[in-house]
Scaffold this active site. Structure first.
Site, PDB file in Angstrom:
ATOM      1  N   ARG A 221       0.850  -1.193   0.000  1.00  8.33           N
ATOM      2  CA  ARG A 221       0.000   0.000   0.000  1.00  8.33           C
ATOM      3  C   ARG A 221       0.886   1.244   0.000  1.00  8.33           C
ATOM      4  NH1 ARG A 221      -3.471  -2.761  -1.585  1.00  8.33           N
ATOM      5  NH2 ARG A 221      -5.488  -3.245  -0.637  1.00  8.33           N
ATOM      6  N   HIS A 269      -0.604   0.134  -9.954  1.00  6.31           N
ATOM      7  CA  HIS A 269      -1.292  -0.792  -9.040  1.00  6.31           C
ATOM      8  C   HIS A 269      -1.797  -2.030  -9.801  1.00  6.31           C
ATOM      9  CE1 HIS A 269      -3.576  -1.051  -4.980  1.00  6.31           C
ATOM     10  NE2 HIS A 269      -3.352  -2.267  -5.474  1.00  6.31           N
TER      11      HIS A 269
HETATM   12  N1  LIG Z   1      -0.418  -4.251  -5.263  1.00  5.41           N
HETATM   13  C1  LIG Z   1      -1.376  -5.157  -5.416  1.00  5.41           C
HETATM   14  O1  LIG Z   1      -1.832  -5.374  -6.528  1.00  5.41           O
HETATM   15  C2  LIG Z   1      -1.818  -5.958  -4.228  1.00  5.41           C
HETATM   16  C3  LIG Z   1      -2.639  -7.078  -4.453  1.00  5.41           C
HETATM   17  C4  LIG Z   1      -3.024  -7.841  -3.358  1.00  5.41           C
HETATM   18  C5  LIG Z   1      -2.637  -7.490  -2.074  1.00  5.41           C
HETATM   19  N2  LIG Z   1      -1.851  -6.395  -1.889  1.00  5.41           N
HETATM   20  C6  LIG Z   1      -1.399  -6.036  -0.524  1.00  5.41           C
HETATM   21  O2  LIG Z   1      -0.653  -7.120   0.012  1.00  5.41           O
HETATM   22  C7  LIG Z   1      -0.965  -7.235   1.400  1.00  5.41           C
HETATM   23  C8  LIG Z   1      -0.590  -8.615   1.908  1.00  5.41           C
HETATM   24  O3  LIG Z   1      -1.484  -9.595   1.413  1.00  5.41           O
HETATM   25  P1  LIG Z   1      -1.512 -11.093   1.982  1.00  5.41           P
HETATM   26  O4  LIG Z   1      -2.655 -11.781   1.350  1.00  5.41           O
HETATM   27  O5  LIG Z   1      -0.172 -11.714   1.864  1.00  5.41           O
HETATM   28  O6  LIG Z   1      -1.812 -10.797   3.537  1.00  5.41           O
HETATM   29  P2  LIG Z   1      -1.786 -11.806   4.769  1.00  5.41           P
HETATM   30  O7  LIG Z   1      -1.943 -13.208   4.292  1.00  5.41           O
HETATM   31  O8  LIG Z   1      -2.761 -11.276   5.761  1.00  5.41           O
HETATM   32  O9  LIG Z   1      -0.288 -11.686   5.365  1.00  5.41           O
HETATM   33  C9  LIG Z   1       0.148 -10.560   6.070  1.00  5.41           C
HETATM   34  C10 LIG Z   1       1.558 -10.807   6.594  1.00  5.41           C
HETATM   35  O10 LIG Z   1       2.046  -9.601   7.178  1.00  5.41           O
HETATM   36  C11 LIG Z   1       2.492  -9.849   8.508  1.00  5.41           C
HETATM   37  N3  LIG Z   1       2.280  -8.689   9.373  1.00  5.41           N
HETATM   38  C12 LIG Z   1       1.125  -8.052   9.666  1.00  5.41           C
HETATM   39  N4  LIG Z   1       1.326  -7.047  10.536  1.00  5.41           N
HETATM   40  C13 LIG Z   1       2.655  -7.067  10.821  1.00  5.41           C
HETATM   41  C14 LIG Z   1       3.493  -6.304  11.671  1.00  5.41           C
HETATM   42  N5  LIG Z   1       2.992  -5.302  12.430  1.00  5.41           N
HETATM   43  N6  LIG Z   1       4.800  -6.619  11.721  1.00  5.41           N
HETATM   44  C15 LIG Z   1       5.316  -7.627  10.980  1.00  5.41           C
HETATM   45  N7  LIG Z   1       4.575  -8.396  10.159  1.00  5.41           N
HETATM   46  C16 LIG Z   1       3.267  -8.112  10.075  1.00  5.41           C
HETATM   47  C17 LIG Z   1       1.671 -11.036   8.967  1.00  5.41           C
HETATM   48  O11 LIG Z   1       2.326 -11.650  10.070  1.00  5.41           O
HETATM   49  P3  LIG Z   1       1.783 -13.022  10.709  1.00  5.41           P
HETATM   50  O12 LIG Z   1       2.170 -14.093   9.699  1.00  5.41           O
HETATM   51  O13 LIG Z   1       2.517 -13.142  11.978  1.00  5.41           O
HETATM   52  O14 LIG Z   1       0.292 -12.861  10.851  1.00  5.41           O
HETATM   53  C18 LIG Z   1       1.622 -11.881   7.693  1.00  5.41           C
HETATM   54  O15 LIG Z   1       2.795 -12.644   7.569  1.00  5.41           O
HETATM   55  C19 LIG Z   1      -2.458  -6.900   1.445  1.00  5.41           C
HETATM   56  O16 LIG Z   1      -2.863  -6.485   2.728  1.00  5.41           O
HETATM   57  C20 LIG Z   1      -2.589  -5.787   0.415  1.00  5.41           C
HETATM   58  O17 LIG Z   1      -2.428  -4.534   1.037  1.00  5.41           O
HETATM   59  C21 LIG Z   1      -1.438  -5.624  -2.941  1.00  5.41           C
END
Ligand SMILES: NC(=O)c1ccc[n+]([C@@H]2O[C@H](COP(=O)([O-])OP(=O)(O)OC[C@H]3O[C@@H](n4cnc5c(N)ncnc54)[C@H](OP(=O)(O)O)[C@@H]3O)[C@@H](O)[C@H]2O)c1
Length: 306
Positions: A221, A269
């Site tokens: 983000r 994006h």
């Molecule tokens: N650019 C794009 O096109 C696009 C597309 C899709 C998604 N995204 C972004 O990608 C993000 C991640 O997606 P995802 O599906 O992989 O999410 P996810 O499965 O919820 O994984 C989030 C990861 O971040 C870690 N995390 C959260 N808060 C943290 C903190 N304070 N300190 C350290 N680590 C932290 C979590 O730790 P734990 O494992 O310990 O819970 C987990 O490993 C989304 O939220 C979205 O914003 C972007």
């Protein structure tokens, strides 16, 4: 069963048709103010009015992985918030990040410029061991990206909130190990959710801890990054460049310095797009599972923010 669809910026008809085909017997309609009470809502950036008028919703299905926008709204307290759980996004993210890392590491941008100038020239091969890649966030997307980078034999570090074990990846967890993770990484890939704890996490304080000649890839983000800090560290030479897919304001304003910076690559994006058919199949499967009283993956914890 009644389902309403309200996805800002998305053509609704193919989603309605797809959900009707996947859930025969369900009444699926595009939400309008005053619509009858529904059981489920499929949403992207819905207006607050939808949530205020549909307090009985059992679940809200967000047609993206990031729920930061949705969690800013006042949600019906009993409604589950469900994010897309891969649905074809992780392979796209792995492609995008590997492409950006390899383009930088192999200096393909430099070769492209040379060739355009009619120049046949070689650059000294870089040592892969000197390009450890740090992946922030080891969730659905980050874990897939870390594994994909391993295939190219980059040393890979991973950082998450709670400890995670990933084969071939040196993992770090929590605030206590963040500095150590940064100091061990030259390329930094951000795949964190945007939460209270992670906003502005890519700042001078953190980015200056990367190994010299650091490279930043932000695919999570825009609000994770302090734009001016990135520009300053590029100008000072501590960072070598950045590939940015997400921005504080989207579309990126025409006068923003990122557009023209010689060491910043901008994409609109697009690193991991929502794939309609995969998403509909996943949402329909989860609705059926909920109706049978079964557990589903991808439920967001609003207090945690992801
Ligand atoms: N650019 C794009 O096109 C696009 C597309 C899709 C998604 N995204 C972004 O990608 C993000 C991640 O997606 P995802 O599906 O992989 O999410 P996810 O499965 O919820 O994984 C989030 C990861 O971040 C870690 N995390 C959260 N808060 C943290 C903190 N304070 N300190 C350290 N680590 C932290 C979590 O730790 P734990 O494992 O310990 O819970 C987990 O490993 C989304 O939220 C979205 O914003 C972007």
């Amino acid at each position: 069963m009644k389902i309403v669809l309200c996805c800002t910026g998305t053509k609704p008809e193919p989603w309605v048709d797809g959900l009707r085909a996947a859930l025969p017997g369900a009444e699926v309609a595009v939400w309008e103010p005053g619509a009858p009470a529904a059981d489920y809502a499929v949403v992207w950036a819905p207006p607050q009015t939808l949530l205020d008028q549909q307090p009985q919703l059992k679940a809200l299905f967000n047609i993206g992985a990031g729920v930061d926008g949705l969690l800013k709204l006042r949600l019906p307290p009993q409604a589950l918030v469900v994010r897309l759980d891969d649905a074809g996004m992780s392979v796209q993210m792995a492609e995008y990040v590997c492409h950006a890392v390899i383009r930088h590491f192999r200096e393909f941008d430099g070769y492209e410029a040379d060739v355009r100038a009619g120049k046949w020239s070689y650059r000294k091969p870089r040592s892969r061991a000197e390009y450890p890649v740090g992946v922030m966030g080891l969730g659905v997307l980050g874990a897939r990206v870390a594994q994909a980078l391993r295939l190219f034999e980059f040393p890979v570090n991973g950082w998450s909130r709670t400890p995670r074990a990933l084969e071939g990846v040196r993992t770090f967890a929590g605030a206590a190990q963040f500095d150590e993770f940064l100091a061990a990484s030259r390329v930094l890939v951000n795949l964190l959710p945007l939460t209270h704890d992670t906003q502005a996490i890519l700042s001078r304080n953190t980015l200056s801890r990367l190994l010299p000649g650091g490279y930043v890839i932000n695919v999570a983000r825009g609000a994770h990054l302090v734009d001016d800090d990135l520009l300053a560290l590029l100008d000072e030479g501590h960072l070598a460049g950045a590939t940015l897919d997400v921005f504080r304001t989207e579309p990126l304003p025409a006068d923003h310095p990122f557009w023209t910076h010689p060491r910043i690559t901008v994409t609109p994006h697009t690193s991991a797009r929502t794939l309609r058919d995969e998403s509909i199949a996943q949402i329909a499967g989860k609705i059926l599972a909920l109706e049978r009283g079964e557990a589903i993956a991808g439920i967001v914890d609003p207090a945690r923010g992801y």
